[in-house]
Design an enzyme around this catalytic site. Sequence first.
Site, PDB file in Angstrom:
ATOM      1  N   CYS A  81      55.458 -39.547   3.128  1.00  0.00           N
ATOM      2  CA  CYS A  81      56.416 -40.282   2.284  1.00  0.00           C
ATOM      3  C   CYS A  81      57.191 -39.302   1.401  1.00  0.00           C
ATOM      4  CB  CYS A  81      55.701 -41.327   1.434  1.00  0.00           C
ATOM      5  SG  CYS A  81      55.235 -42.822   2.365  1.00  0.00           S
ATOM      6  N   HIS A 120      55.866 -46.934   5.275  1.00  0.00           N
ATOM      7  CA  HIS A 120      54.506 -46.402   5.341  1.00  0.00           C
ATOM      8  C   HIS A 120      53.553 -47.372   6.021  1.00  0.00           C
ATOM      9  CE1 HIS A 120      51.022 -43.998   3.874  1.00  0.00           C
ATOM     10  NE2 HIS A 120      50.425 -45.176   3.965  1.00  0.00           N
ATOM     11  N   HIS A 127      53.100 -37.255  17.603  1.00  0.00           N
ATOM     12  CA  HIS A 127      53.323 -35.842  17.922  1.00  0.00           C
ATOM     13  C   HIS A 127      54.089 -35.760  19.245  1.00  0.00           C
ATOM     14  CE1 HIS A 127      50.067 -34.047  15.236  1.00  0.00           C
ATOM     15  NE2 HIS A 127      49.637 -35.285  15.315  1.00  0.00           N
ATOM     16  N   HIS A 138      52.122 -41.149  12.661  1.00  0.00           N
ATOM     17  CA  HIS A 138      53.056 -40.141  13.178  1.00  0.00           C
ATOM     18  C   HIS A 138      52.772 -39.923  14.652  1.00  0.00           C
ATOM     19  CE1 HIS A 138      49.509 -38.235  11.410  1.00  0.00           C
ATOM     20  NE2 HIS A 138      49.570 -37.356  12.397  1.00  0.00           N
TER      21      HIS A 138
HETATM   22  P1  5GP Z   1      47.121 -35.477  12.544  1.00  0.00           P
HETATM   23  O1  5GP Z   1      45.945 -34.573  12.728  1.00  0.00           O
HETATM   24  O2  5GP Z   1      47.004 -36.354  11.319  1.00  0.00           O
HETATM   25  O3  5GP Z   1      47.463 -36.256  13.785  1.00  0.00           O
HETATM   26  O4  5GP Z   1      48.354 -34.514  12.363  1.00  0.00           O
HETATM   27  C1  5GP Z   1      48.896 -34.174  11.126  1.00  0.00           C
HETATM   28  C2  5GP Z   1      49.940 -33.116  11.431  1.00  0.00           C
HETATM   29  O5  5GP Z   1      50.757 -32.969  10.295  1.00  0.00           O
HETATM   30  C3  5GP Z   1      49.331 -31.741  11.733  1.00  0.00           C
HETATM   31  O6  5GP Z   1      49.781 -31.303  13.010  1.00  0.00           O
HETATM   32  C4  5GP Z   1      49.843 -30.873  10.594  1.00  0.00           C
HETATM   33  O7  5GP Z   1      50.141 -29.559  11.000  1.00  0.00           O
HETATM   34  C5  5GP Z   1      51.080 -31.620  10.119  1.00  0.00           C
HETATM   35  N1  5GP Z   1      51.384 -31.455   8.715  1.00  0.00           N
HETATM   36  C6  5GP Z   1      50.526 -31.627   7.671  1.00  0.00           C
HETATM   37  N2  5GP Z   1      51.159 -31.405   6.511  1.00  0.00           N
HETATM   38  C7  5GP Z   1      52.456 -31.114   6.817  1.00  0.00           C
HETATM   39  C8  5GP Z   1      53.588 -30.787   6.020  1.00  0.00           C
HETATM   40  O8  5GP Z   1      53.565 -30.748   4.782  1.00  0.00           O
HETATM   41  N3  5GP Z   1      54.745 -30.535   6.693  1.00  0.00           N
HETATM   42  C9  5GP Z   1      54.831 -30.593   8.057  1.00  0.00           C
HETATM   43  N4  5GP Z   1      56.009 -30.314   8.600  1.00  0.00           N
HETATM   44  N5  5GP Z   1      53.765 -30.891   8.828  1.00  0.00           N
HETATM   45  C10 5GP Z   1      52.589 -31.146   8.212  1.00  0.00           C
HETATM   46 ZN    ZN Z   2      53.480 -42.463   3.758  1.00  0.00          ZN
END
Ligand code: 5GP
Ligand code: ZN
Length: 114
Positions: free
Chosen positions: A7, A46, A102, A100
Amino acid sequence: MENCIFCKIIKREIPSDFVFEDENIIAFNDINPQAPIHILLIPKKHFASLNDIPEEKKEVLSDLLLKARQIAKEKGIARTGYRLVLNTAKDSGQEVFHIHLHLLGGRRMSWPPG
Ligand code: 5GP
Ligand code: ZN
């Protein structure tokens, strides 16, 4: 949502490397890329995870998928291939609790995932 880093990225309170933005979605480069192309797509509204998207908001999911497909095409990986990952809750390794998607590409992926 307070204290949600994604957010804060939406509100420009945390800088990020934006790839795309419209009224519903933003896409930005992952800060810790796991492939030559590693982009995160998130809804501006969100929702903590896939588990928290109500049935009547299912267009959030189609928006994310179709935008990921479009970005893959624009990045030149639509034909070579790419992987979409939607980590959901603890066992998946989800770390950020703002849903999110990927988008990973630019290299050969292995299977099964870790
Ligand atoms: P999850 O493990 O929750 O699926 O993935 C979270 C992703 O967010 C990770 O790949 C991590 O590198 C990315 N991430 C976490 N904090 C930040 C941030 O502040 N900026 C960006 N650009 N990516 C982030
Ligand atoms: Zn959020």
